[in-house]
Design a protein around this motif. Structure first.
Motif, PDB file in Angstrom:
ATOM      1  N   PHE A 168      -1.320   0.212  -4.631  1.00  0.00           N
ATOM      2  CA  PHE A 168      -2.010  -0.053  -3.981  1.00  0.00           C
ATOM      3  C   PHE A 168      -3.399  -0.488  -4.116  1.00  0.00           C
ATOM      4  O   PHE A 168      -3.428  -0.718  -5.341  1.00  0.00           O
TER       5      PHE A 168
ATOM      6  N   TRP B 212     -10.730   1.335  -3.090  1.00  0.00           N
ATOM      7  CA  TRP B 212     -10.032   2.199  -2.041  1.00  0.00           C
ATOM      8  C   TRP B 212      -8.455   3.220  -2.687  1.00  0.00           C
ATOM      9  O   TRP B 212      -8.264   3.211  -3.802  1.00  0.00           O
ATOM     10  N   GLY B 213      -7.805   3.613  -2.533  1.00  0.00           N
ATOM     11  CA  GLY B 213      -6.931   4.776  -2.230  1.00  0.00           C
ATOM     12  C   GLY B 213      -6.227   4.287  -1.713  1.00  0.00           C
ATOM     13  O   GLY B 213      -5.821   3.525  -0.583  1.00  0.00           O
ATOM     14  N   PRO B 214      -4.400   5.224  -1.137  1.00  0.00           N
ATOM     15  CA  PRO B 214      -3.824   5.211  -0.686  1.00  0.00           C
ATOM     16  C   PRO B 214      -3.387   4.862   0.541  1.00  0.00           C
ATOM     17  O   PRO B 214      -2.505   4.463   1.762  1.00  0.00           O
ATOM     18  N   ALA B 215      -4.447   5.582   0.810  1.00  0.00           N
ATOM     19  CA  ALA B 215      -4.879   5.777   2.560  1.00  0.00           C
ATOM     20  C   ALA B 215      -5.458   4.658   3.787  1.00  0.00           C
ATOM     21  O   ALA B 215      -4.989   4.510   4.697  1.00  0.00           O
ATOM     22  N   ILE B 216      -5.116   3.730   2.939  1.00  0.00           N
ATOM     23  CA  ILE B 216      -5.477   1.933   3.008  1.00  0.00           C
ATOM     24  C   ILE B 216      -4.026   2.022   4.423  1.00  0.00           C
ATOM     25  O   ILE B 216      -3.473   1.857   3.523  1.00  0.00           O
ATOM     26  N   SER B 217      -4.387   1.424   4.803  1.00  0.00           N
ATOM     27  CA  SER B 217      -2.910   0.965   5.613  1.00  0.00           C
ATOM     28  C   SER B 217      -2.289   0.163   5.304  1.00  0.00           C
ATOM     29  O   SER B 217      -3.088  -0.400   4.544  1.00  0.00           O
ATOM     30  N   ALA B 218      -1.137  -0.052   5.246  1.00  0.00           N
ATOM     31  CA  ALA B 218      -0.135  -1.455   4.437  1.00  0.00           C
ATOM     32  C   ALA B 218      -0.558  -2.787   4.749  1.00  0.00           C
ATOM     33  O   ALA B 218      -1.346  -2.469   6.465  1.00  0.00           O
TER      34      ALA B 218
ATOM     35  N   PHE C  43      -6.441  -5.154   6.497  1.00  0.00           N
ATOM     36  CA  PHE C  43      -7.798  -4.628   7.401  1.00  0.00           C
ATOM     37  C   PHE C  43      -8.856  -4.566   6.748  1.00  0.00           C
ATOM     38  O   PHE C  43      -9.242  -3.611   6.768  1.00  0.00           O
ATOM     39  N   LEU C  44     -10.291  -6.041   6.482  1.00  0.00           N
ATOM     40  CA  LEU C  44     -11.090  -5.510   6.125  1.00  0.00           C
ATOM     41  C   LEU C  44     -11.513  -6.354   7.190  1.00  0.00           C
ATOM     42  O   LEU C  44     -11.729  -7.357   7.306  1.00  0.00           O
TER      43      LEU C  44
ATOM     44  N   GLN D   7      -6.664  -1.450  -5.155  1.00  0.00           N
ATOM     45  CA  GLN D   7      -6.968  -0.342  -5.342  1.00  0.00           C
ATOM     46  C   GLN D   7      -9.149  -0.563  -5.942  1.00  0.00           C
ATOM     47  O   GLN D   7     -10.251   0.127  -5.206  1.00  0.00           O
TER      48      GLN D   7
ATOM     49  N   MET E 294       1.086  -1.290  -0.485  1.00  0.00           N
ATOM     50  CA  MET E 294      -0.372  -0.052   0.173  1.00  0.00           C
ATOM     51  C   MET E 294       1.094   0.745   0.306  1.00  0.00           C
ATOM     52  O   MET E 294       0.932   1.931   0.919  1.00  0.00           O
ATOM     53  N   GLU E 295       1.509   1.504  -0.955  1.00  0.00           N
ATOM     54  CA  GLU E 295       3.269   2.029  -1.138  1.00  0.00           C
ATOM     55  C   GLU E 295       2.084   3.496  -1.705  1.00  0.00           C
ATOM     56  O   GLU E 295       1.014   4.123  -2.875  1.00  0.00           O
ATOM     57  N   THR E 296       2.489   4.652  -0.950  1.00  0.00           N
ATOM     58  CA  THR E 296       1.339   6.500  -0.703  1.00  0.00           C
ATOM     59  C   THR E 296       1.857   6.462  -2.687  1.00  0.00           C
ATOM     60  O   THR E 296       1.167   7.737  -3.054  1.00  0.00           O
TER      61      THR E 296
END
Lengths: 145, 103
Positions: B43, B61-67, B70-71, B45, B26-28
Motif C-alpha cells: 500500500f 496512509w495505512g492499508p485502510a485507504i481504498s484501492a 482518492f484525495l 505509505q 492498496m492490498e491490506t
C-alpha cells in the motif's frame, strides 16, 4: 548523509514544524495503535476531546465497506493535521494528513471499513487533540477476502 | 512501473482545489488468495504534494485507504498555468510522481 541524520534528530526532538515533521517518515507505531487514546499518546498533546468546530461528512450507511467516502473540514484555529481513525479496523489509523500553512484544513478521501463502527476525525492544533465522531453502518465489509 | 495518477487542479482566485486519483492496489495484508494463502500487504505509505518548492500537503496512509486512492485538498497562493506535483511512496519502496498544470 550527515545532513539527513541531523534532520532526523531535529525532527525527533520536535524542533522542526511538527505539521511537516510528522509526515517525513511512515510512522509505523501510529499505524499499530488500537484506539484514539493510543494514537494521542504517540503523537503527543492533551487528551482527545470532542469538538463541534470539526465538520465530518460521511454516509450513515456504507453499502460497500471497500469504498467509504469521507470529508473532514476543521474550523479549529491553527489546525496542523487531520487523522482518520476507524475503531474496528485491523489497523485503527487509516490516514494522517499534515496541513502546512497556506493549505486549508479540509481533506477528502475514501477508506475501507471492516464492519459497522465509530469513525473519528482527529484534529491536532497547538497541543490540543480534538475530534468529531460518527457511526457508519457497513452492509458489506471491505477488508476480508 | 505504476500507472500514472489522474490529477486535476483548478484555481478560483488564488485558491487551488486539487483532486487526485492514484492507481494502486492498496492490498491490506488481511486477504487470502484462492489457495488460502495471505496476500502480502502492499500500500501507499506517504504522499507529498508540492507547488514550486512549497509542500502543500503531506500524508501518511495505512492499508485502510481504498484501492485506487482518492484525495482532495485546497491550498492558497496558487496561480493558473503553474504546476502542482504529487509523489507517492509505497510499502515496497516503489514511488511515482506526476504533475498537472493548474487550470
Amino acid at each position: 548523509m550527515k545532513a539527513g541524520g541531523a534532520l532526523t534528530a531535529f525532527a525527533a526532538a520536535g524542533w522542526l514544524n511538527p505539521a511537516h515533521a510528522e509526515a517525513q517518515e511512515w510512522n509505523k507505531a501510529a499505524f499499530d495503535v488500537r484506539s484514539i487514546e493510543e494514537l494521542v499518546k504517540i503523537l503527543g498533546g492533551e487528551a482527545a476531546s470532542p469538538n463541534d468546530a470539526i465538520d465530518f461528512n460521511a454516509p450513515d450507511i456504507a453499502e460497500n465497506g471497500a469504498v467509504v467516502p469521507l470529508a473532514v473540514a476543521s474550523a479549529v484555529p491553527g489546525t496542523e493535521s487531520i487523522a482518520i481513525l476507524i475503531e474496528k479496523n485491523p489497523n485503527v489509523l487509516a490516514g494522517l494528513f499534515s496541513i502546512p500553512e497556506g493549505t486549508l484544513p479540509e481533506i477528502q478521501t475514501r477508506v475501507k471499513m471492516a464492519e459497522t463502527c465509530n469513525v473519528y476525525a482527529l484534529v491536532r492544533a497547538g497541543g490540543k487533540n480534538l475530534y468529531a465522531v460518527k457511526e457508519i453502518k457497513v452492509t458489506l465489509g471491505g477488508c476480508g477476502g | 512501473m505504476a500507472n500514472p495518477m489522474k490529477i486535476r487542479a483548478r484555481a478560483d482566485g488564488d485558491l487551488v482545489e486539487v483532486k487526485v486519483l492514484m492507481a494502486h492496489v492498496m492490498e491490506t495484508g488481511q486477504r487470502k488468495n484462492q489457495a488460502g494463502e495471505l496476500i502480502p500487504a502492499w500500500f501507499i505509505q506517504r504522499v507529498e504534494a508540492t507547488y514550486g518548492n512549497r509542500t502543500v500537503l503531506s500524508a501518511q496512509w495505512g492499508p485502510a485507504i481504498s484501492a485506487n486512492p482518492f484525495l482532495s485538498f485546497k491550498f492558497k497562493g496558487g496561480a493558473k498555468g503553474e504546476k502542482v506535483r504529487i509523489t507517492w511512496f509505497d510499502s515496497k519502496g516503489e514511488t511515482r510522481t506526476d504533475e498537472v498544470v493548474i487550470g
